[in-house]
Design a protein around this motif. Structure first.
Motif, PDB file in Angstrom:
ATOM      1  N   TRP A  12       0.845  -1.204   0.000  1.00 13.86           N
ATOM      2  CA  TRP A  12       0.000   0.000   0.000  1.00 13.86           C
ATOM      3  C   TRP A  12       0.878   1.251   0.000  1.00 13.86           C
ATOM      4  CZ3 TRP A  12      -5.144   0.344  -0.926  1.00 13.86           C
ATOM      5  CH2 TRP A  12      -5.825  -0.874  -1.004  1.00 13.86           C
ATOM      6  N   ASP A  13       2.014   1.184   0.694  1.00 11.92           N
ATOM      7  CA  ASP A  13       2.891   2.351   0.775  1.00 11.92           C
ATOM      8  C   ASP A  13       3.498   2.668  -0.596  1.00 11.92           C
ATOM      9  OD1 ASP A  13       4.424   4.404   1.897  1.00 11.92           O
ATOM     10  OD2 ASP A  13       6.098   3.049   2.306  1.00 11.92           O
ATOM     11  N   VAL A  14       4.210   1.694  -1.183  1.00  7.64           N
ATOM     12  CA  VAL A  14       4.933   1.982  -2.435  1.00  7.64           C
ATOM     13  C   VAL A  14       3.946   2.094  -3.605  1.00  7.64           C
ATOM     14  CG1 VAL A  14       6.665   1.145  -4.064  1.00  7.64           C
ATOM     15  CG2 VAL A  14       7.027   0.866  -1.598  1.00  7.64           C
ATOM     16  N   ASN A  15       3.070   1.103  -3.735  1.00 12.41           N
ATOM     17  CA  ASN A  15       2.241   1.075  -4.941  1.00 12.41           C
ATOM     18  C   ASN A  15       1.136   2.127  -4.903  1.00 12.41           C
ATOM     19  OD1 ASN A  15       3.887  -1.060  -5.515  1.00 12.41           O
ATOM     20  ND2 ASN A  15       2.283  -2.592  -5.692  1.00 12.41           N
ATOM     21  N   VAL A  16       0.481   2.274  -3.755  1.00 10.20           N
ATOM     22  CA  VAL A  16      -0.665   3.194  -3.702  1.00 10.20           C
ATOM     23  C   VAL A  16      -0.209   4.592  -3.277  1.00 10.20           C
ATOM     24  CG1 VAL A  16      -2.965   3.578  -2.762  1.00 10.20           C
ATOM     25  CG2 VAL A  16      -2.194   1.239  -3.235  1.00 10.20           C
ATOM     26  N   CYS A  17       0.447   4.700  -2.104  1.00  8.35           N
ATOM     27  CA  CYS A  17       0.880   6.035  -1.656  1.00  8.35           C
ATOM     28  C   CYS A  17       1.924   6.607  -2.619  1.00  8.35           C
ATOM     29  CB  CYS A  17       1.425   5.993  -0.238  1.00  8.35           C
ATOM     30  SG  CYS A  17       0.206   5.416   0.954  1.00  8.35           S
ATOM     31  N   GLY A  18       2.813   5.754  -3.142  1.00  5.54           N
ATOM     32  CA  GLY A  18       3.802   6.230  -4.109  1.00  5.54           C
ATOM     33  C   GLY A  18       3.130   6.782  -5.364  1.00  5.54           C
ATOM     34  N   SER A  19       2.091   6.101  -5.832  1.00  2.89           N
ATOM     35  CA  SER A  19       1.375   6.595  -7.023  1.00  2.89           C
ATOM     36  C   SER A  19       0.656   7.910  -6.698  1.00  2.89           C
ATOM     37  CB  SER A  19       0.376   5.552  -7.521  1.00  2.89           C
ATOM     38  OG  SER A  19       1.060   4.385  -7.930  1.00  2.89           O
ATOM     39  N   ARG A  20       0.113   8.002  -5.492  1.00  5.37           N
ATOM     40  CA  ARG A  20      -0.570   9.249  -5.108  1.00  5.37           C
ATOM     41  C   ARG A  20       0.429  10.414  -5.073  1.00  5.37           C
ATOM     42  NH1 ARG A  20      -1.905  13.332  -2.155  1.00  5.37           N
ATOM     43  NH2 ARG A  20       0.127  13.074  -1.176  1.00  5.37           N
ATOM     44  N   GLN A  21       1.614  10.162  -4.534  1.00  4.66           N
ATOM     45  CA  GLN A  21       2.651  11.203  -4.518  1.00  4.66           C
ATOM     46  C   GLN A  21       3.007  11.624  -5.941  1.00  4.66           C
ATOM     47  OE1 GLN A  21       3.828  12.955  -2.249  1.00  4.66           O
ATOM     48  NE2 GLN A  21       4.587  11.867  -0.471  1.00  4.66           N
ATOM     49  N   LEU A  22       3.132  10.637  -6.809  1.00  2.00           N
ATOM     50  CA  LEU A  22       3.483  10.938  -8.202  1.00  2.00           C
ATOM     51  C   LEU A  22       2.402  11.814  -8.839  1.00  2.00           C
ATOM     52  CD1 LEU A  22       5.099  10.507 -10.866  1.00  2.00           C
ATOM     53  CD2 LEU A  22       3.768   8.411 -11.198  1.00  2.00           C
ATOM     54  N   LEU A  23       1.132  11.458  -8.638  1.00  2.00           N
ATOM     55  CA  LEU A  23       0.042  12.225  -9.264  1.00  2.00           C
ATOM     56  C   LEU A  23       0.008  13.651  -8.724  1.00  2.00           C
ATOM     57  CD1 LEU A  23      -2.595   9.379  -9.203  1.00  2.00           C
ATOM     58  CD2 LEU A  23      -1.478  10.346 -11.232  1.00  2.00           C
ATOM     59  N   ALA A  24       0.239  13.813  -7.439  1.00  2.00           N
ATOM     60  CA  ALA A  24       0.251  15.169  -6.869  1.00  2.00           C
ATOM     61  C   ALA A  24       1.412  15.973  -7.454  1.00  2.00           C
ATOM     62  CB  ALA A  24       0.356  15.085  -5.342  1.00  2.00           C
ATOM     63  N   ALA A  25       2.563  15.331  -7.617  1.00  2.00           N
ATOM     64  CA  ALA A  25       3.723  16.024  -8.197  1.00  2.00           C
ATOM     65  C   ALA A  25       3.448  16.384  -9.657  1.00  2.00           C
ATOM     66  CB  ALA A  25       4.963  15.140  -8.087  1.00  2.00           C
ATOM     67  N   MET A  26       2.758  15.484 -10.380  1.00  2.00           N
ATOM     68  CA  MET A  26       2.409  15.787 -11.778  1.00  2.00           C
ATOM     69  C   MET A  26       1.474  16.998 -11.832  1.00  2.00           C
ATOM     70  SD  MET A  26       1.925  11.946 -13.342  1.00  2.00           S
ATOM     71  CE  MET A  26       1.380  12.503 -14.958  1.00  2.00           C
ATOM     72  N   GLN A  27       0.510  17.058 -10.916  1.00  2.00           N
ATOM     73  CA  GLN A  27      -0.390  18.227 -10.878  1.00  2.00           C
ATOM     74  C   GLN A  27       0.423  19.504 -10.683  1.00  2.00           C
ATOM     75  OE1 GLN A  27      -3.243  17.247  -7.739  1.00  2.00           O
ATOM     76  NE2 GLN A  27      -4.882  17.325  -9.273  1.00  2.00           N
ATOM     77  N   ARG A  28       1.361  19.455  -9.729  1.00  2.00           N
ATOM     78  CA  ARG A  28       2.168  20.656  -9.447  1.00  2.00           C
ATOM     79  C   ARG A  28       3.007  21.043 -10.651  1.00  2.00           C
ATOM     80  NH1 ARG A  28       2.811  17.943  -4.450  1.00  2.00           N
ATOM     81  NH2 ARG A  28       4.881  17.175  -5.022  1.00  2.00           N
ATOM     82  N   ALA A  29       3.475  20.029 -11.383  1.00  2.00           N
ATOM     83  CA  ALA A  29       4.349  20.308 -12.528  1.00  2.00           C
ATOM     84  C   ALA A  29       3.553  20.592 -13.809  1.00  2.00           C
ATOM     85  CB  ALA A  29       5.287  19.122 -12.755  1.00  2.00           C
ATOM     86  N   GLY A  30       2.237  20.445 -13.740  1.00  2.00           N
ATOM     87  CA  GLY A  30       1.415  20.720 -14.928  1.00  2.00           C
ATOM     88  C   GLY A  30       1.502  19.629 -15.978  1.00  2.00           C
TER      89      GLY A  30
END
Ligand code: NAD
Ligand code: UD1
Length: 342
Positions: free
Chosen positions: A101-119
């Motif tokens: 849950w940490d790497v696959n789910v929380c890691g993906s959530r972190q990635l999506l939030a970073a993508m939002q910030r980066a446009g």
């Protein structure tokens, strides 16, 4: 040509895909923490791509759960992300669900939030046929129920859910969830391949390690399945076909209107364990001794993709059959008996 971030790009599927994307002319940043891979795979990707394309690959050693690492890897000009990074061992996921849950789910959530910030709103996600669980209908269409039976499968289903919620919340996302069937084989040069840690859980790496003499014999999990020869049947897909499927997905997402695609990547052909053993013996010229043992808990008799939607929407289909999977897998295994540490 696009600027792409490849998370987990040093791994088995990521390294082959990185090569195909470099050869297509794209510029890549690979973000990997090397927890299940080696920087050597990326050196070989550069060697195979040649000096001009190799100069278009930048490596960031870092973790998808780190906002700072993601920011460094994404920069401000990433057009699309191909997200391979994750944990993938079913048995380990049962023993250590929080890590999944940490790497696959929380890691993906972190990635999506970073993508939002980066446009950046274009993503290809490594999903898995494992989320179909024990399928009711074979060949399996994408409309089949999502009914995973282990924490690994639950983590993939959760990320797919998160992606569809995100796409519904905000216009502009272009997302492809690619549900891989059984990726196997290697680059035909024998320079890139699968390098599992410890005793392989999956059939192909186990068979190739028996053929090269690292293991004594294969245990065939069940000889009484309702299949033509009693052993389990799977849809094996050559990793180079899979890599080309990612290239097609990136091209389609970047060229078309925003959309969320969910696609099986498989061949549509099933092969039994005993067929794989025979094909590997023929390709390698080595004996693969085996014994039939009890079924493995959680296995299905047959899983085969209905690959027609990917053929229609990506204009992509597999090109390489079982004998080529074995030939290329053997080229890798025989030249690198200890994997990248050889
Ligand atoms: P792999 O383990 O070879 O590659 C995964 C890569 O991600 C590795 O290089 C690893 O070091 C990296 N990684 C892991 N955790 C990370 C983190 N927190 N931060 C940064 N990097 C991290 O696996 P693979 O076979 O190439 O699989 C790639 C993806 O495809 C995975 O998401 C997997 O679940 C999925 N998938 C694989 C299969 C398969 O049979 N191989 C089938 C279906 C889906
Ligand atoms: C497994 C995972 C799946 C994951 C996929 C790719 C399970 C139940 N499923 O799929 O979630 O997405 O790997 O990583 O673990 N076999 C043997 N002897 C062996 C190994 C396998 O007979 O030593 C048989 C299996 O019973 C099966 C076939 O070979 O019939 C393929 O097995 P494997 O390579 O592990 O893939 P899957 O079980 O399809």
């Amino acid at each position: 040509m696009a600027q792409l971030l490849i998370t987990g790009g040093a791994g088995f599927i990521g390294s082959h895909t990185a090569l195909v994307l470099l050869e297509a002319g794209h510029s890549l940043v690979v973000l990997d923490n090397f927890q299940n891979s080696s920087p050597e795979s990326l050196r070989r990707v550069q060697e195979l791509a040649g000096p001009e394309a190799a100069a278009k690959l930048r490596v960031v050693e870092g973790d998808i759960r780190s906002a700072a690492d993601l920011e460094e890897a994404l920069g401000s000009s990433t057009d699309a992300v191909v997200h391979f990074a994750g944990l993938k061992a079913v048995g380990e996921s049962v023993a250590k669900p929080l890590a999944y849950w940490d790497v696959n789910v929380c890691g993906s959530r972190q990635l999506l939030a970073a993508m939002q910030r980066a446009g950046c709103r274009t993503l290809v996600f490594s999903s898995s046929a494992t989320l179909y669980g024990i399928p009711d209908v074979v060949p399996i269409p994408e409309s089949a129920p999502v009914q995973p039976i282990n924490p690994y499968g639950h983590s993939k289903a959760a990320v797919e859910r998160m992606l569809s919620d995100l796409a519904a919340s905000e216009p502009g996302w272009r997302i492809a969830c690619l549900r891989y069937f059984n990726p196997v084989g290697a680059h035909p040069s024998g320079r890139l391949g699968e390098d599992p840690n410890g005793i392989p859980n999956n059939l192909f790496p186990f068979v190739s390690q028996v053929a090269v003499g690292r293991r004594n014999r294969l245990s065939v999990f069940g000889g009484d399945w309702p299949t033509p020869d009693g052993s389990g049947v799977r849809d094996y897909i050559h990793v180079m076909d899979l890599a080309e499927g990612h290239r097609a997905a990136v091209d389609v997402l970047l060229a078309e209107d925003p959309q969320l695609l969910t696609l099986n990547l498989g061949s549509g052909q099933g092969h039994s364990v005993l067929e794989v053993v025979a094909a590997f013996e023929a390709a390698s010229g080595q004996a693969v001794p085996y014994e039939v043992v009890a079924r493995r808990p959680g296995d299905a008799a047959t899983t085969v993709a209905d690959p027609s939607l990917a053929a229609e929407l990506l204009r992509w289909r597999t090109q390489r059959g079982l004998s080529q999977m074995c030939r290329d897998g053997w080229a890798w295994q025989s030249a690198n008996p200890q994997g990248y540490a050889s």
